[in-house]
Every structure is written in structure tokens, then in C-alpha cells.
Design a protein around this motif. Structure first.
Motif, PDB file in Angstrom:
ATOM      1  N   ASP A 128      49.076  44.010  33.002  1.00 37.53           N
ATOM      2  CA  ASP A 128      49.636  43.284  32.025  1.00 37.53           C
ATOM      3  C   ASP A 128      51.192  44.835  31.318  1.00 37.53           C
ATOM      4  OD1 ASP A 128      50.133  42.888  28.998  1.00 37.53           O
ATOM      5  OD2 ASP A 128      49.104  44.273  27.969  1.00 37.53           O
ATOM      6  N   ARG A 129      52.417  44.135  31.360  1.00 40.80           N
ATOM      7  CA  ARG A 129      53.441  45.376  31.163  1.00 40.80           C
ATOM      8  C   ARG A 129      53.554  46.703  32.739  1.00 40.80           C
ATOM      9  NH1 ARG A 129      52.839  46.522  25.024  1.00 40.80           N
ATOM     10  NH2 ARG A 129      50.524  46.168  25.703  1.00 40.80           N
ATOM     11  N   GLY A 130      53.302  45.813  33.846  1.00 39.18           N
ATOM     12  CA  GLY A 130      53.482  46.505  34.685  1.00 39.18           C
ATOM     13  C   GLY A 130      52.554  47.078  35.398  1.00 39.18           C
ATOM     14  N   ARG A 131      51.198  47.185  34.850  1.00 36.88           N
ATOM     15  CA  ARG A 131      49.941  47.330  35.070  1.00 36.88           C
ATOM     16  C   ARG A 131      48.455  46.750  34.944  1.00 36.88           C
ATOM     17  NH1 ARG A 131      50.665  53.995  32.737  1.00 36.88           N
ATOM     18  NH2 ARG A 131      49.468  54.524  34.737  1.00 36.88           N
ATOM     19  N   ILE A 132      47.527  47.322  36.218  1.00 36.53           N
ATOM     20  CA  ILE A 132      46.396  46.722  35.455  1.00 36.53           C
ATOM     21  C   ILE A 132      45.972  46.608  34.628  1.00 36.53           C
ATOM     22  CG2 ILE A 132      44.458  46.422  37.001  1.00 36.53           C
ATOM     23  CD1 ILE A 132      45.680  46.343  39.235  1.00 36.53           C
ATOM     24  N   LEU A 133      45.735  46.222  33.412  1.00 34.09           N
ATOM     25  CA  LEU A 133      44.808  46.762  31.996  1.00 34.09           C
ATOM     26  C   LEU A 133      43.332  46.182  32.666  1.00 34.09           C
ATOM     27  CD1 LEU A 133      45.585  47.236  29.647  1.00 34.09           C
ATOM     28  CD2 LEU A 133      45.512  44.200  29.003  1.00 34.09           C
ATOM     29  N   GLU A 134      42.278  46.089  33.263  1.00 28.91           N
ATOM     30  CA  GLU A 134      41.370  45.551  33.742  1.00 28.91           C
ATOM     31  C   GLU A 134      41.326  44.654  34.606  1.00 28.91           C
ATOM     32  OE1 GLU A 134      38.777  44.517  30.932  1.00 28.91           O
ATOM     33  OE2 GLU A 134      40.127  44.165  29.615  1.00 28.91           O
ATOM     34  N   GLN A 135      40.036  45.330  34.967  1.00 27.04           N
ATOM     35  CA  GLN A 135      39.260  43.774  36.502  1.00 27.04           C
ATOM     36  C   GLN A 135      38.068  44.132  36.351  1.00 27.04           C
ATOM     37  OE1 GLN A 135      40.698  44.952  40.251  1.00 27.04           O
ATOM     38  NE2 GLN A 135      41.189  47.619  39.499  1.00 27.04           N
ATOM     39  N   GLY A 136      36.873  43.029  36.891  1.00 26.36           N
ATOM     40  CA  GLY A 136      36.373  42.730  37.509  1.00 26.36           C
ATOM     41  C   GLY A 136      35.936  41.974  37.561  1.00 26.36           C
ATOM     42  N   PRO A 137      34.171  41.497  37.697  1.00 29.44           N
ATOM     43  CA  PRO A 137      34.183  40.148  38.024  1.00 29.44           C
ATOM     44  C   PRO A 137      34.215  39.056  37.119  1.00 29.44           C
ATOM     45  CG  PRO A 137      32.392  41.366  38.038  1.00 29.44           C
ATOM     46  CD  PRO A 137      32.933  42.532  37.862  1.00 29.44           C
ATOM     47  N   PRO A 138      35.204  37.404  37.660  1.00 34.64           N
ATOM     48  CA  PRO A 138      35.413  36.884  36.509  1.00 34.64           C
ATOM     49  C   PRO A 138      34.324  36.364  35.155  1.00 34.64           C
ATOM     50  CG  PRO A 138      36.010  35.956  38.585  1.00 34.64           C
ATOM     51  CD  PRO A 138      35.065  37.133  38.618  1.00 34.64           C
ATOM     52  N   GLU A 139      33.041  36.386  35.155  1.00 35.86           N
ATOM     53  CA  GLU A 139      31.749  36.167  34.128  1.00 35.86           C
ATOM     54  C   GLU A 139      32.522  37.158  33.193  1.00 35.86           C
ATOM     55  OE1 GLU A 139      31.461  33.161  33.255  1.00 35.86           O
ATOM     56  OE2 GLU A 139      32.464  31.837  34.735  1.00 35.86           O
ATOM     57  N   SER A 140      32.629  38.173  34.164  1.00 36.54           N
ATOM     58  CA  SER A 140      32.569  39.313  33.001  1.00 36.54           C
ATOM     59  C   SER A 140      33.342  39.805  32.580  1.00 36.54           C
ATOM     60  CB  SER A 140      31.794  40.827  33.991  1.00 36.54           C
ATOM     61  OG  SER A 140      32.825  41.843  34.109  1.00 36.54           O
ATOM     62  N   LEU A 141      34.457  39.176  32.759  1.00 29.46           N
ATOM     63  CA  LEU A 141      35.973  39.904  32.323  1.00 29.46           C
ATOM     64  C   LEU A 141      35.936  37.856  30.874  1.00 29.46           C
ATOM     65  CD1 LEU A 141      36.964  41.725  33.763  1.00 29.46           C
ATOM     66  CD2 LEU A 141      38.874  40.228  33.244  1.00 29.46           C
ATOM     67  N   PHE A 142      35.597  37.071  30.907  1.00 29.85           N
ATOM     68  CA  PHE A 142      35.351  36.514  30.778  1.00 29.85           C
ATOM     69  C   PHE A 142      34.381  36.291  29.108  1.00 29.85           C
ATOM     70  CE2 PHE A 142      36.037  32.695  34.009  1.00 29.85           C
ATOM     71  CZ  PHE A 142      37.395  33.406  33.778  1.00 29.85           C
TER      72      PHE A 142
END
Ligand code: ADP
Ligand code: MG
Length: 263
Positions: A232-246
């Protein structure tokens, strides 16, 4: 079929640290760091204009970076240290480093005057110096692997978009990369062709290829990704295993974006 790579056995394939990139006054990458382990599959999502393509292009030095560093298999891509700071590598050295990285673009960029087989074999012959016979044999195996054995002699214009993209994937694999980058590989395709390309990518992931994939195909993320990264806007806003982001994204912008994708 096993994956053959030019690599040295290390576990970290890609290490990008604090990558900053501006176009004029516009800061497009604002200190992006990413470590990718061997055989890891990272899917990057985020709004249009958030810097995903620019980040991928910085990883193989299609773009210069303003500061930070990119290493593939422990070797700097594009720059070397000197007393005065970072100095850009010569085109020859850049080309050598770039060989370890396969890049599949939104548009397939195949050579229009070459057959599918020649498109896959040409770089190994010209760049790696492999014999024509061997390169053609390997190209045949790769075309079989992407389901195109019967299209070896077709030129790109005699192939569908999905077939062309599968040739482009085979062409990238022909260089035996340690890392494959995909930039929205299905977004220029008619909907009925998305599945065949995603399925080839899924097989590649299952075979243990290390991949960074920009895609909004959340079926692929769900089944193949180890990690989902929200830009988002040139930064990594957040990350994680797909299911946990979903199910449990921390940021409202991630939740809103994922709900638009329908995941
Ligand atoms: P994404 O792939 O996430 O859609 P991009 O990396 O393509 O984002 O673009 C990020 C921002 O950088 C956008 O605002 C885009 O207009 C700008 N940009 C990309 N390439 C260039 C360029 N060569 N010159 C100027 N601005 C660029
Ligand atoms: Mg893009």
C-alpha cells in the motif's frame, strides 16, 4: 520433474533491504524489505499504483534503486560496494546476475518471428552457450511441462493468450532460474484462459520453485502461497499466511482490498 537451478544451496534466495525508489518527486517504494526463503511462494497484492511492479523491476535491476539493497543468493543485483558508496554494475555483470531470476510479465513479450520452441531455446543458446541440440531438447521438455507439446512449431500469433503466457513461463524456466517473478501474469488474459496459466504456476510451486507473484487470483494464493504480502502506497502494510490475512487482517485497508477481490 525436478527443478534445476543455478544455485548454491543457500536457504535465503532473495534479500531486499530498505529499497527506496522515486520517479521524480513521487516516492514509489518507501523502504521495502523482503526476505524470500528457498521454495517459498510469496503472493503480493495491493491497489493499482502501490508499487508492486516497480518493486519486482527493482529486484532484477530493470529499475535503478535510490537506496537499499537487493541480493539474490547472497550476491548484490545491480550494484557493488565501493569506497564512495554503491556503484552500478556493468551491463555484463547485471546480465549475469539477472540470469538467476526469471521474469514473467503481464504481456508475454515473445519473439513474434520465432516458433514456441525457438522462443524457449534461444536464450540458453545465445546467453548460456548451450548447444542447439541440447537447448532444443530442454525446450521440448519445458513445453511438455506447460502442456504445449503440440505447439512447438507455432509462432506466437498462432497461439492463444493463455498458450503464449505458458510459452513465456517455459522460456523463463529455460534459464534455470533460482527465483521466478510473475507480474500479474493472468491479467491480460481472457477469463477462460486464466485457469491454464494458474495451474502451470501451481505445479511449479508444488515442484519447489521459489516464486514472488503479483496476482489478484486469490485461489492461487490460497492453494499455493506460503505468504501473502499487502502493498500500500509504496510500503508493505502487512503480511502473513494467506488464511490469516483472509480471516484476520490487522488493517482495514487490507480487509477492504481483500473483500473487493472476493476472497
Ligand atoms: P502497481 O504495479 O502496484 O500498480 P507501479 O509500480 O506500476 O504500481 O507504479 C507505482 C507508481 O509509480 C505509480 O504511481 C506509477 O504511475 C508510477 N510509475 C511507475 N513507473 C514509472 C515511470 N517509469 N516513471 C514515472 N512514474 C512511474
Ligand atoms: Mg503493476
Amino acid at each position: 520433474m525436478s527443478i534445476h537451478t543455478h544455485d548454491d544451496g543457500s536457504d535465503v534466495i532473495l534479500e531486499a533491504r530498505d529499497v527506496v525508489k522515486s520517479f521524480g518527486p513521487l516516492k514509489v517504494l518507501d523502504s521495502v524489505s523482503m526476505t524470500v526463503q528457498r521454495q517459498e511462494v510469496v503472493v503480493m497484492i495491493g491497489p493499482s499504483g502501490s508499487g508492486k511492479t516497480t518493486f519486482l523491476r527493482c529486484l532484477n535491476h530493470l529499475e535503478r534503486i535510490d537506496s537499499g539493497s537487493v541480493e539474490v543468493l547472497g550476491e548484490s543485483v545491480g550494484y557493488k560496494e565501493s569506497k564512495g558508496g554503491l556503484v552500478e554494475d556493468t551491463p555484463r555483470v547485471v546480465a549475469r546476475r539477472r540470469r538467476k531470476i526469471g521474469f514473467v510479465f503481464q504481456r508475454f513479450n515473445l519473439f513474434p518471428h520465432l516458433s514456441a520452441l525457438e522462443n524457449v531455446a534461444v536464450a540458453p543458446i545465445k546467453v548460456l552457450g548451450i548447444s542447439k541440440d541440447q537447448a532444443r531438447e530442454e525446450a521440448r521438455e519445458l513445453l511438455a511441462r506447460v502442456g504445449l507439446s503440440d505447439k512447438e512449431d507455432n509462432r506466437p500469433r498462432a497461439l492463444s493468450g493463455g498458450q503464449q503466457q505458458r510459452v513465456a513461463i517455459a522460456r523463463a524456466l529455460a534459464m534455470k532460474p533460482a527465483l521466478m517473478l510473475f507480474d500479474e501474469p493472468t491479467s491480460a488474459l481472457d477469463p477462460e484462459m486464466v485457469g491454464e496459466v494458474i495451474s502451470v504456476m501451481g505445479e511449479l510451486a508444488a515442484d519447489g520453485m521459489t516464486m514472488v507473484v503479483v496476482t489478484h487470483e486469490m485461489g492461487f494464493a490460497r492453494s499455493a502461497a506460503d505468504r501473502l504480502v499487502m502493498f500500500d502506497r509504496g510500503r508493505i502494510l502487512e503480511q502473513g499466511p494467506p488464511e490469516s490475512l483472509f480471516t484476520n487482517a490487522e488493517h482495514e485497508r487490507t480487509r477492504a482490498f481483500l473483500s473487493i477481490l472476493g476472497s
